[in-house]
Scaffold this motif. Sequence first.
Motif, mmCIF file in Angstrom:
data_model
loop_
_atom_site.group_PDB
_atom_site.id
_atom_site.type_symbol
_atom_site.label_atom_id
_atom_site.label_comp_id
_atom_site.label_asym_id
_atom_site.label_seq_id
_atom_site.Cartn_x
_atom_site.Cartn_y
_atom_site.Cartn_z
ATOM 1 N N ARG A 175 26.333 66.424 39.169
ATOM 2 C CA ARG A 175 26.586 65.990 40.538
ATOM 3 C C ARG A 175 27.115 64.562 40.540
ATOM 4 N NH1 ARG A 175 25.654 68.292 45.012
ATOM 5 N NH2 ARG A 175 25.448 66.261 46.047
ATOM 6 N N LEU A 176 28.111 64.312 41.390
ATOM 7 C CA LEU A 176 28.662 62.971 41.512
ATOM 8 C C LEU A 176 28.108 62.238 42.729
ATOM 9 C CD1 LEU A 176 32.409 63.645 40.642
ATOM 10 C CD2 LEU A 176 30.513 63.087 39.111
ATOM 11 N N ASP A 177 27.548 63.007 43.683
ATOM 12 C CA ASP A 177 26.959 62.428 44.899
ATOM 13 C C ASP A 177 27.948 61.517 45.626
ATOM 14 O OD1 ASP A 177 24.463 63.700 44.619
ATOM 15 O OD2 ASP A 177 23.825 62.197 43.159
ATOM 16 N N ILE A 178 29.124 62.058 45.888
ATOM 17 C CA ILE A 178 30.145 61.328 46.630
ATOM 18 C C ILE A 178 30.613 62.187 47.802
ATOM 19 C CG2 ILE A 178 30.947 60.003 44.630
ATOM 20 C CD1 ILE A 178 33.281 61.997 44.413
ATOM 21 N N PRO A 179 31.093 61.554 48.878
ATOM 22 C CA PRO A 179 31.644 62.343 49.987
ATOM 23 C C PRO A 179 32.826 63.197 49.506
ATOM 24 C CG PRO A 179 31.308 60.047 50.639
ATOM 25 C CD PRO A 179 31.086 60.102 49.157
ATOM 26 N N VAL A 208 50.135 65.172 36.541
ATOM 27 C CA VAL A 208 48.705 65.041 36.267
ATOM 28 C C VAL A 208 48.291 63.581 36.258
ATOM 29 C CG1 VAL A 208 46.836 65.541 34.649
ATOM 30 C CG2 VAL A 208 48.733 67.167 34.904
ATOM 31 N N THR A 209 47.168 63.307 36.921
ATOM 32 C CA THR A 209 46.554 61.978 36.913
ATOM 33 C C THR A 209 45.108 62.111 36.456
ATOM 34 O OG1 THR A 209 47.931 61.239 38.760
ATOM 35 C CG2 THR A 209 45.946 59.958 38.296
ATOM 36 N N VAL A 210 44.680 61.228 35.542
ATOM 37 C CA VAL A 210 43.301 61.179 35.079
ATOM 38 C C VAL A 210 42.680 59.885 35.591
ATOM 39 C CG1 VAL A 210 41.760 61.107 33.083
ATOM 40 C CG2 VAL A 210 43.847 62.508 33.002
ATOM 41 N N VAL A 211 41.536 60.003 36.267
ATOM 42 C CA VAL A 211 40.821 58.827 36.768
ATOM 43 C C VAL A 211 39.508 58.720 35.996
ATOM 44 C CG1 VAL A 211 39.846 57.665 38.775
ATOM 45 C CG2 VAL A 211 41.839 59.157 39.050
ATOM 46 N N GLN A 212 39.384 57.649 35.223
ATOM 47 C CA GLN A 212 38.248 57.481 34.317
ATOM 48 C C GLN A 212 37.517 56.186 34.649
ATOM 49 O OE1 GLN A 212 36.183 58.489 32.329
ATOM 50 N NE2 GLN A 212 35.964 57.390 30.396
ATOM 51 N N ARG A 213 36.191 56.267 34.747
ATOM 52 C CA ARG A 213 35.426 55.068 35.115
ATOM 53 C C ARG A 213 35.279 54.089 33.959
ATOM 54 N NH1 ARG A 213 29.079 56.978 35.632
ATOM 55 N NH2 ARG A 213 28.853 57.809 33.513
ATOM 56 N N GLY A 214 35.327 54.574 32.722
ATOM 57 C CA GLY A 214 35.192 53.704 31.569
ATOM 58 C C GLY A 214 36.471 52.965 31.239
ATOM 59 N N PRO A 215 36.415 52.083 30.211
ATOM 60 C CA PRO A 215 37.594 51.302 29.849
ATOM 61 C C PRO A 215 38.674 52.113 29.144
ATOM 62 C CG PRO A 215 35.784 50.847 28.333
ATOM 63 C CD PRO A 215 35.212 51.694 29.436
ATOM 64 N N VAL A 263 35.457 57.148 41.127
ATOM 65 C CA VAL A 263 35.872 57.933 42.292
ATOM 66 C C VAL A 263 34.802 57.793 43.359
ATOM 67 C CG1 VAL A 263 36.335 60.246 43.157
ATOM 68 C CG2 VAL A 263 37.277 59.527 40.962
ATOM 69 N N ALA A 264 35.196 57.309 44.536
ATOM 70 C CA ALA A 264 34.250 57.038 45.612
ATOM 71 C C ALA A 264 34.188 58.157 46.638
ATOM 72 C CB ALA A 264 34.616 55.730 46.313
ATOM 73 N N GLU A 267 37.701 53.160 43.196
ATOM 74 C CA GLU A 267 37.594 51.708 43.241
ATOM 75 C C GLU A 267 36.943 51.188 41.961
ATOM 76 O OE1 GLU A 267 33.486 51.652 45.899
ATOM 77 O OE2 GLU A 267 35.444 51.672 46.909
ATOM 78 N N GLY A 268 37.234 49.936 41.646
ATOM 79 C CA GLY A 268 36.661 49.301 40.467
ATOM 80 C C GLY A 268 37.451 48.072 40.072
ATOM 81 N N ASP A 269 36.755 47.098 39.477
ATOM 82 C CA ASP A 269 37.408 45.856 39.054
ATOM 83 C C ASP A 269 38.153 45.186 40.202
ATOM 84 O OD1 ASP A 269 36.524 46.332 36.451
ATOM 85 O OD2 ASP A 269 38.345 47.443 35.928
ATOM 86 N N GLY A 270 37.567 45.275 41.399
ATOM 87 C CA GLY A 270 38.199 44.653 42.556
ATOM 88 C C GLY A 270 39.397 45.398 43.097
ATOM 89 N N ARG A 271 39.625 46.594 42.602
ATOM 90 C CA ARG A 271 40.770 47.379 43.057
ATOM 91 C C ARG A 271 40.301 48.552 43.917
ATOM 92 N NH1 ARG A 271 43.376 49.746 38.027
ATOM 93 N NH2 ARG A 271 41.180 49.821 37.348
ATOM 94 N N ALA A 272 41.139 48.982 44.817
ATOM 95 C CA ALA A 272 40.926 50.203 45.585
ATOM 96 C C ALA A 272 42.223 50.998 45.528
ATOM 97 C CB ALA A 272 40.550 49.891 47.022
#
Length: 333
Positions: free
Chosen positions: A141-145, A189-196, A227-228, A242-247
Motif C-alpha cells: 500500500r502506498l496510502d496516497i490519494p 514510458v516514464t519511471v518515477v523513483q523515490r530513491g537516488p 508520488v504524492a 514531489e521531492g528535493d524541493g520539486r513538484a
Amino acid sequence: MDYDLAVIGTGTAAMVCAMRVAKAGKSVAVIDEKPFGGTCALRGCDPKKMLVAGVEVIDAKRRMAPHGVVGDVRIDWPELIDFKRSFTDPVPEKHEQRYKEGGIATLHGTASFSGPNRLRVGERELTASNFLIATGAKPRRLDIPGEEHLVDNEDFLSLAVLPKRIVLVGGGYIAAEFAHIAARAGAKVTVVQRGPRMLTGFEPELVEWLMDAFDRIGVYVETGLNVAAIEQRGDDYVVHAEGDGRAMQFDADLVVHAAGRVPALDRLDLDAAGIATENGRLSLNDFLQSESNSAVYAAGDAASNGPMLTPVSSHDAKVVAANLIEGNHKKPD
C-alpha cells in the motif's frame, strides 16, 4: 483431522511442499482463490518472459541493422499477448490435474483461519494437523490519494491494448523489465523513483548500463521523487510527485504499481488462529514455523524477509516439507 497438511496457495512453494508431503504418505489439501499456478507461472516470471521474447527481436534488429539486417519490425501487442496466453492459459488445469494425480485434494475459494487448527473455505470448514501459508505477495500500500487507479503486474501482463503513455511508480526490477517491454513495443514510458537511482540493490555499474539503454529507447527516469497522488481526468491520469524541493506532474494513460511487494496475508484472519506478525510479516522460527502457532508454517513470498524469487520459494518449501516429514520442528504444545 481432515488432513495432515492444508496448503493455502498453489504457486511454486505450495506445489513443492504439497507434492513432497503427499509422497511421504500424508493427506494433503491445497486451496486457492485464484486459478491454480501462482504468480510465477501465471502473473509474473513466465508470462513476462513471453513478452520479453518478442521485444528482444526489436533490440536484435537494432543491433544488427548496420551489419546486413534490413527492414522494419514492430510489436503487434494483441498478438504478443495471445502468444503469452498460449503458455499461461493451460497452466491452471495442468496444475490441478497434477495435484489430483498426486492424491492431493484441490479446493477453490478464499481461505481464512477460524481457529488454531481450522480453516474456512467458502461455506466449508476443514481441520488439519499442519498448515502452510504460501499465499505469495501483493503490491504494498502506498496510502496516497488516487491509489485505486494503479494497476499491478497481473493487469499489465494482461493488457489487451498497450496504452500510449505509461508511468511506472517505483524503480525496482519490475519497473525496469516492464519499462523495457512497453517502450520497445511502442509506448512512451516514464519511471518515477523515490530513491537516488533505480535498482538500489544492484551494482551501480550495472544500473548505469541500464540507464544508457533507457536513453536509447526513450524511457524517461525521474529519481528523488515521491508520488504524492494520482488524479483521474476523464480517461487520463496525472501523477503528482514531489521531492528535493520539486513538484512535478506526469500525464499517463496507465499508471503501474512497481513500488515493492509485501506478503499477502490480509485475507487469512491470522488472529483467529493466534498467528503472530511483526511489521506486516509472519513471525517465524528457523524452521519457517509460526512462533505463536506451531501448527502453521510459511514458505515463498508469504514468508519472505529477503528476495521474492522462485528459487527462494522452492528452497523454503523443501525445508518445510522435510520438517513435516522428519519431525525436525517444534511440536505443538
